[in-house]
Structure formats: C-alpha cells, structure tokens
Write a protein that holds these residues in place. Structure first.
Motif, short mmCIF file in Angstrom:
data_model
loop_
_atom_site.label_atom_id
_atom_site.label_comp_id
_atom_site.label_asym_id
_atom_site.label_seq_id
_atom_site.Cartn_x
_atom_site.Cartn_y
_atom_site.Cartn_z
N ASP A 1 63.34 -98.00 16.15
CA ASP A 1 63.43 -96.59 15.84
C ASP A 1 64.55 -96.44 14.81
N GLY A 2 64.20 -95.98 13.62
CA GLY A 2 65.18 -95.89 12.55
C GLY A 2 65.02 -97.02 11.55
N THR A 3 63.78 -97.30 11.16
CA THR A 3 63.54 -98.41 10.23
C THR A 3 64.21 -98.15 8.88
N THR B 1 68.17 -86.28 12.73
CA THR B 1 68.01 -87.48 11.90
C THR B 1 67.98 -87.15 10.42
N GLN C 1 70.78 -101.25 21.03
CA GLN C 1 71.23 -101.50 19.67
C GLN C 1 71.63 -102.98 19.58
N TRP D 1 69.99 -97.85 14.19
CA TRP D 1 68.62 -97.98 14.67
C TRP D 1 68.65 -98.56 16.09
N PHE E 1 67.57 -99.35 9.37
CA PHE E 1 67.50 -100.82 9.43
C PHE E 1 67.47 -101.41 8.03
N ASP F 1 69.23 -91.34 14.05
CA ASP F 1 68.01 -91.75 14.74
C ASP F 1 68.24 -91.74 16.26
#
Length: 271
Positions: A95-97, A167, A126, A107, A100, A195
């Motif tokens: 979640d949060g590419t 976000t 995380q 993420w 990333f 995120d």
C-alpha cells in the motif's frame, strides 16, 4: 469474533505474522533498487504496480495455501479466491507503491482477516523500518525498533489542536477535495503522503484523524482493524461501514469523528 475459538485466534495471528514475514522477504530486495521498474494500471493517470507487489502477494498466498486453504483470499494484484470457512484474507502487498518507488519508508504491507461483517484482525507492516502494527482479538500492539508495546489512540482534544492526515492533496473528486479542506482548515495541522502509515500513527496515539476517499477494501480493512483495536473509530463519511472502501474517516475519539463528519457533510452541502 465470538465464534472464533481462542485456539484458532492464536493460529490466525501466527498465520498473519508468517504472511507479513514472507512479504518482507519478498519486497526488501526491490526497495531503493535503481533497476526497479513499474507498470501503470490506470489509463489516463498513474497507478503503479511493480515486481515487488506481485512477489509479495504470491509469497502471502503461498503461506495461505499451506496453512489456511479453507479461507478465501482477496488480493489487490491477483483478485479473489473463494473459500469455505466464512473467513477471507484481504491483502494489499504494497500500500503506497508511489512512495515505494520514491524511496520513502511510509508504504506498508496490509493484511486483514474478515468475516461477513468486516475485519476481525489486521496488520500494517513496514518492512524497511521493521515496524509491525497489529490489531484484533482484543489485542493492539506494535513491534519495532523500541520493542513491543501496546497501541492506544490519544483520545479527545479540541479540533483546533488536532492533526489530520490524508494521502493525496487531491483527496478524491474535486467535491471531496473541497469538503476535506473545509475540515482541514479547522485543524491545527494537515499532512499528506503517508498512505497506510497514517493509520498506524493514529493507532499509536500520534495523530487524531485520517480522512480519505476512493479507497478499495484492501486499502482500509487492515488499517481499520488496527485502529479499532487501539480504541479508534473507522466509518464512511456518513457514519456507515467503511470496510468496502470509498470515503473513510478514521478518528481517535467520538468527538473527533462527529466533528469531522459534520464538517465534511457541511463542505459537501456547500458545493
């Protein structure tokens, strides 16, 4: 939750932890790797997916195939697989590419176990900073660099002294964005770009509100379980169920939740 025995609860927590460990191992070789490439899933926009996303979901599904083949699975990258137990694992491998790809450690791996009423257990993990936030079965804890300790939201305070996260500055549609800023203008501080980690901070007692729109079930179910286990409230913008996604409010107290709903509805009505 009462229909799940304490022995089964222990097993489910073990399985979720094993899934998170497997995802960590699959993801970390790709993080901050200059050779990492991303595909775009959204025509006319940018919704990235990487080899790390796919590898992590595959690793978690392998754990479930071995440990819980009777359960359903709903994953962001590989879709739905029906089960027979009445329980479904809802997973978002990264979640949060966008974060990333940018190298930020905000993420996370999201894991939820849900029944017909929504999530009963969840994890926000995380991998890079090795923090794992767990909520469910009357437990709420974080395990990380400072060891393991319990999670608890920080409770009531005036909205003008509160911290609000989302976000994206765009939040959702143009109308939803305006409603969000109608709320945000009455808080002490608004921050962006965390995120799923924003929900972890809420559960840990660091912030007061997370407000988002346009979420999917796999975006919210893991965080919802963690926040609720820590004493917080998670609903849609009108106080209804949030586990299927859409517009979401996560709040540290009933007062924060009620005020956020009021201001968001007021902001939408004034558009």
């Amino acid at each position: 939750m009462s229909r799940i025995s304490s022995e089964t609860q222990t097993t489910l927590i073990e399985v979720a932890s094993e899934m998170a460990d497997a995802a960590r191992s699959a993801i970390l070789p790709f993080f901050r790797n200059p050779e990492l490439m991303a595909d775009n899933k959204e025509e006319g926009g940018f919704d990235p997916v990487t080899e790390a996303d796919r590898a992590a979901e595959e690793a978690m599904r392998r754990v479930l195939e071995r440990r819980r083949p009777e359960d359903g699975i709903f994953g962001e990258e590989m879709g739905k697989q029906d089960g027979t137990s009445g329980l479904t694992w809802v997973i978002d491998p990264i979640d949060g590419t966008r974060g990333f790809l940018s190298g930020t450690p905000t993420w996370g791996v999201l894991i939820a176990l849900s029944d017909e009423n929504g999530p009963v257990m969840g994890i926000i993990d995380q991998p890079y900073i090795q923090e794992r936030f767990f909520g469910g079965f009357n437990q709420a804890w974080v395990d990380g660099p400072h060891g393991r300790h319990s999670l608890k939201v920080r409770g009531p305070r005036p909205l003008g002294e509160s911290i609000l996260f989302t976000t994206f500055p765009e939040v959702g549609t143009q109308d939803e964005r305006r409603a969000f800023h109608h709320l945000g203008g009455r808080t002490q501080l608004v921050r962006y770009g965390m995120d799923c980690y924003a929900y972890a901070l809420l559960a840990a007692g660091q912030i007061d509100l997370v407000v988002e729109a346009g979420l999917k079930a796999y975006d919210i179910q893991g965080p919802q379980a963690v926040v609720e286990a820590a004493g917080g409230i998670v609903t849609d913008w009108h106080g209804g169920p949030a586990h299927n996604g859409g517009r979401v409010i996560a709040a540290a107290s009933e007062a924060h939740h009620a005020e956020a709903m009021r201001l968001l509805e007021e902001g939408l009505a004034n558009i």
